[in-house]
Design a protein around this motif. Structure first.
Motif, short mmCIF file in Angstrom:
data_model
loop_
_atom_site.label_atom_id
_atom_site.label_comp_id
_atom_site.label_asym_id
_atom_site.label_seq_id
_atom_site.Cartn_x
_atom_site.Cartn_y
_atom_site.Cartn_z
N ALA A 60 0.86 -1.09 -0.10
CA ALA A 60 -0.05 0.08 -0.17
C ALA A 60 0.76 1.18 -0.09
O ALA A 60 0.54 2.46 -0.24
N SER A 61 2.12 1.09 0.54
CA SER A 61 2.91 2.46 0.62
C SER A 61 4.14 2.34 -0.26
O SER A 61 4.58 3.37 -0.42
N ALA A 62 4.55 1.29 -0.94
CA ALA A 62 5.76 1.35 -1.70
C ALA A 62 5.07 1.11 -3.25
O ALA A 62 4.76 0.14 -3.39
N SER A 63 5.17 2.17 -4.09
CA SER A 63 4.64 2.30 -5.34
C SER A 63 5.93 2.82 -6.15
O SER A 63 6.51 3.45 -5.92
N ALA A 64 5.26 2.63 -7.61
CA ALA A 64 6.39 3.06 -8.56
C ALA A 64 6.01 4.88 -8.94
O ALA A 64 6.35 5.48 -9.85
N SER A 65 4.91 5.22 -8.20
CA SER A 65 4.54 6.50 -8.25
C SER A 65 5.67 7.64 -8.20
O SER A 65 6.46 7.36 -7.30
N ALA A 66 5.52 8.75 -8.72
CA ALA A 66 6.54 9.75 -8.71
C ALA A 66 6.05 10.61 -7.56
O ALA A 66 6.99 11.61 -7.02
N THR A 67 4.92 10.55 -6.96
CA THR A 67 4.33 11.38 -5.85
C THR A 67 4.08 10.44 -4.54
O THR A 67 3.90 9.18 -4.70
N PRO A 68 4.21 10.94 -3.52
CA PRO A 68 4.22 10.19 -2.33
C PRO A 68 2.60 9.74 -2.24
O PRO A 68 1.74 10.66 -2.64
N PRO A 69 2.24 8.60 -1.24
CA PRO A 69 0.97 8.37 -1.14
C PRO A 69 0.11 9.50 -0.50
O PRO A 69 0.84 10.39 0.30
N ALA A 70 -1.27 9.41 -0.87
CA ALA A 70 -2.26 10.73 -0.20
C ALA A 70 -1.95 10.41 1.25
O ALA A 70 -2.22 11.47 2.24
N ARG A 71 -1.84 9.20 1.90
CA ARG A 71 -1.80 9.16 3.26
C ARG A 71 -0.71 8.36 3.68
O ARG A 71 -0.05 7.29 3.20
N MET A 72 0.19 9.04 4.73
CA MET A 72 1.29 8.48 5.34
C MET A 72 1.12 8.65 6.95
O MET A 72 0.30 9.41 7.32
N SER A 73 1.87 7.95 7.53
CA SER A 73 2.25 7.96 8.89
C SER A 73 2.33 9.43 9.46
O SER A 73 2.99 10.22 8.80
N SER A 74 1.60 9.87 10.55
CA SER A 74 1.84 11.06 11.05
C SER A 74 2.48 10.71 12.56
O SER A 74 2.54 11.75 13.49
N LEU A 75 3.31 9.71 12.59
CA LEU A 75 3.94 9.46 14.03
C LEU A 75 5.04 10.51 14.25
O LEU A 75 5.67 10.98 13.04
N GLY A 76 5.15 11.14 15.29
CA GLY A 76 6.00 12.27 15.63
C GLY A 76 5.32 13.63 15.16
O GLY A 76 6.00 14.53 15.60
N GLY A 77 4.29 13.74 14.66
CA GLY A 77 3.36 15.14 14.50
C GLY A 77 2.67 14.91 13.26
O GLY A 77 3.00 14.10 12.19
N ALA A 78 1.69 15.50 13.05
CA ALA A 78 0.67 15.70 11.97
C ALA A 78 1.26 16.17 10.95
O ALA A 78 0.97 15.52 9.55
N ARG A 79 2.05 17.00 11.03
CA ARG A 79 2.74 17.54 9.76
C ARG A 79 3.73 16.96 9.16
O ARG A 79 3.86 16.87 7.88
N LEU A 80 4.27 15.69 9.83
CA LEU A 80 5.26 14.62 9.14
C LEU A 80 4.51 13.89 8.34
O LEU A 80 5.18 13.28 7.52
N GLY A 81 3.19 13.74 8.38
CA GLY A 81 2.46 12.94 7.40
C GLY A 81 1.96 13.53 6.26
O GLY A 81 1.25 13.08 5.50
N ARG A 82 2.16 14.64 6.15
CA ARG A 82 1.84 15.55 4.77
C ARG A 82 2.66 15.52 3.77
O ARG A 82 4.04 15.45 4.10
N ALA A 83 2.24 15.52 2.57
CA ALA A 83 3.15 15.72 1.45
C ALA A 83 3.74 16.89 1.40
O ALA A 83 3.38 17.93 1.74
N GLY A 84 5.06 17.12 1.00
CA GLY A 84 5.42 18.22 0.44
C GLY A 84 6.45 18.67 1.57
O GLY A 84 6.85 17.90 2.77
#
Length: 449
Positions: A60-84
Motif C-alpha cells: 500500500a505504501s511502496a509504489s512506482a508513483s512519482a508522488t508520495p501516497p495521499a496518506r502517510m504515517s503521522s508518527l511524530g506529529g501531524a505535519r510529518l504525515g503531509r506531503a511536500g
C-alpha cells in the motif's frame, strides 16, 4: 532515576506533552513544495512476509508513483504525515536551499529530537545500504569484537548480483571487529551475510531487525534483506532512518565504525619466501564522501558518520550526523532526482548548513519519538521550557574534549570524550520521556572551515 544515570547527565531537557502538542497542532502549514520525479523506480511488490503489527502494508505504501501516497504515517506529529515540504520559519531564519531534488528528506536535532524541517518524511521508499544501520544497531551488542570466525562457503550464499563487497574469502578467519569494519567502511554485503550466519542465519536476522525496528517505533520500515539489497517490499523512510541512526549512535562501537576513514583489512593467507604462513592486509576506505571528501566535494566540517547507500530501486540514500558549535544534527536524504555525481552528499551538506543556521529560529514541525521501552518520568512543575525559554528548545552540547587514543587496529580516528545529554520527548498526557545520553563523537567534529 538511577544514580549512575544522574551522574552521566550534564543537564535534563524536559518538555511537557501539552507544549509539544500545541506546537504540532497549531503551527501553520507551509505550502507543499513540488514533488520531484524519481530517478529510479521504487519497489513495486509487497514483502512475502507479513508486516509486523502497527505497520502499513508494503504494497500500500511502496509504489512506482512519482508522488508520495495521499496518506502517510503521522508518527511524530501531524505535519510529518503531509506531503511536500514542512517548515515553520521564524524571525531571522534562512530559507531552505532552493535546489533540493530528493524525494524525501529530514533535518532533526539529534539531542532534543525536534524535527526542524522535512519533506515527505514518512514516504516509504527503498533504503539501500542505509538499512545496514538497523542491521548494526540490532547485532552489534551480540558478539564481542575480538570473536574469531572462520568463513564457510554457505556463509556467502545468497549475495545479490552486483553487491558491494569488502573481499571476504572462504576458509579465512576474521574477527567480529574486521567484519564490522567491512560493513561500515565498504558497505560489504559479504560481511553482512557472514555476521548473519553467526547470528543464526539471514531469516533469523531479518526477523530480529524487524522486531528491533518496531521497538524503535520505526514503523515505516520492513526488512527483507539485512544488507539493504533491493528486494520486493523492502522499505523505510527518512523519518525511520533518522530514528535508527539516533539509536545506533548511542553505541560506542557504532560511533567508532561509522566515523572511521580508513582501516587495514585481512586478505588471503599465503606463505612467504621463507615458507612461513603470513596474512596479507589491504586498506579499505569509507564510502561516505562527506567523511572522506572527493574530487567534487569536500569533507563536511563536523561530520561524524553515519551511512550511505545506492541501488537501482533506491537511488542514492544517506543519513549523516554532524556537530557545530555544540549542536548535533541528523540529516537523511533519499533519492535525489538530479543525476549529478555525489548529489546525495551535496544536498545533505546544504541541509546541514541550513539546519545549523536555522536552529533556534524555526518552530519544530515534529519530533523523533522514543523507543517503546523507554523509561517515563513524570513532568515536574516549571520544566516545560528548554534553554532560551522556549518549549522544546535545544541547548549546547555539554562537556569538554579530552585527549583520546587511536583505535586498536590502527584505523584512522582519534576519539574525543564529548558528552551529549539529551531528552527524547514523548507526547504523553502527564509525562515526558527522558534519556540522558553520552555520545563521545570522534575528533572529526572538531574540524572547522
Amino acid at each position: 532515576m538511577p544514580a549512575p544515570l544522574k551522574q552521566t547527565a550534564r543537564r535534563t531537557l524536559l518538555v511537557t506533552s501539552a507544549a509539544l502538542a500545541s506546537l504540532a497542532l497549531t503551527a501553520p502549514v507551509s505550502p507543499a513544495a513540488p514533488i520531484p520525479s524519481p530517478s529510479a523506480p521504487a519497489v513495486g511488490s509487497p514483502s512475502a512476509s507479513a508486516s509486523p503489527s502497527g505497520r502499513p502494508s508494503a504494497s500500500a505504501s511502496a509504489s512506482a508513483s512519482a508522488t508520495p501516497p495521499a496518506r502517510m504515517s503521522s508518527l511524530g506529529g501531524a505535519r510529518l504525515g503531509r506531503a511536500g515540504t514542512q517548515v515553520q520559519l521564524g524571525a531571522g531564519a534562512p530559507v531552505l536551499p532552493k535546489d533540493l531534488t530528493a524525494r524525501s528528506w529530514i533535518v532533526a536535532d539529534a539531542e532534543s529530537g525536534q524535527v526542524l524541517a522535512a519533506h515527505n518524511a514518512h514516504w516509504r521508499l527503498p533504503p539501500a545500504s542505509t538499512m545496514k544501520m538497523l542491521f548494526a544497531d540490532t547485532l552489534l551488542p551480540r558478539f564481542p569484537r575480538t570473536t574469531p570466525y572462520k568463513v564457510a562457503p554457505k556463509d556467502l550464499e545468497g549475495l545479490g548480483a552486483g553487491s558491494s563487497l569488502v573481499g571476504i574469502k572462504e576458509g579465512e578467519t576474521y574477527s567480529v571487529h574486521d567484519l564490522w569494519l567491512g560493513v561500515f567502511l565498504r558497505s560489504g554485503n559479504d560481511a553482512v551475510h557472514v555476521l548473519s550466519s553467526m547470528n543464526g542465519g539471514v531469516a533469523d536476522t531479518v526477523r530480529q531487525m524487524n522486531e528491533h525496528a518496531d521497538e524503535l517505533q520505526a514503523l515505516d520500515t520492513d526488512v527483507v534483506s539485512p544488507d539493504g539489497y533491493d528486494a520486493p517490499g523492502q522499505v523505510s523512510s527518512a523519518y525511520d532512518l533518522t530514528l535508527i541512526a539516533r539509536s545506533g549512535l548511542q553505541k560506542k562501537d557504532f560511533r567508532e565504525y561509522c566515523s572511521t576513514l580508513t582501516a587495514k583489512f585481512p586478505g588471503a593467507t599465503t606463505k612467504n619466501k621463507k615458507g612461513r604462513t603470513v596474512r596479507e592486509t589491504f586498506e579499505i576506505q569509507n564510502t561516505n564522501r562527506l567523511l572522506t571528501g572527493d574530487y567534487d566535494i569536500s569533507q563536511y566540517p563536523g561530520i561524524a558518520g553515519v551511512k550511505n547507500g545506492n541501488t537501482t530501486n533506491a537511488g542514492a540514500t544517506f543519513t549523516g550526523v554532524a556537530e557545530r558549535d555544540g549542536r548535533v544534527l541528523l540529516v537523511t536524504v533519499m533519492n535525489p532526482e538530479k543525476d549529478g555525481h555525489n548529489e546525495v552528499y551535496k544536498e545533505t551538506a546544504a541541509l546541514f548548513d541550513w539546519g545549523f543556521q536555522a536552529a533556534g529560529k524555526v518552530a519544530p514541525v515534529g519530533q523523533l519519538v522514543p523507543p517503546r521501552n523507554a523509561a517515563l518520568s513524570s513532568a515536574q512543575p516549571g520544566a516545560g521550557a528548554g534553554l532560551g525559554g522556549e518549549a522544546g528548545g535545544t541547548g549546547n552540547v555539554s562537556g569538554k574534549p579530552v585527549a583520546g587514543a587511536a583505535t586498536e587496529d590502527g584505523s584512522r580516528g582519534v576519539w574525543v570524550a564529548m558528552a551529549i545529554s539529551g531528552g527524547v520527548l514523548a507526547l504523553l498526557a502527564a509525562a515526558v520521556f527522558l534519556v540522558n545520553r553520552r555520545w563521545p563523537l570522534p575528533d572529526l567534529v572538531r574540524r572547522r572551515r
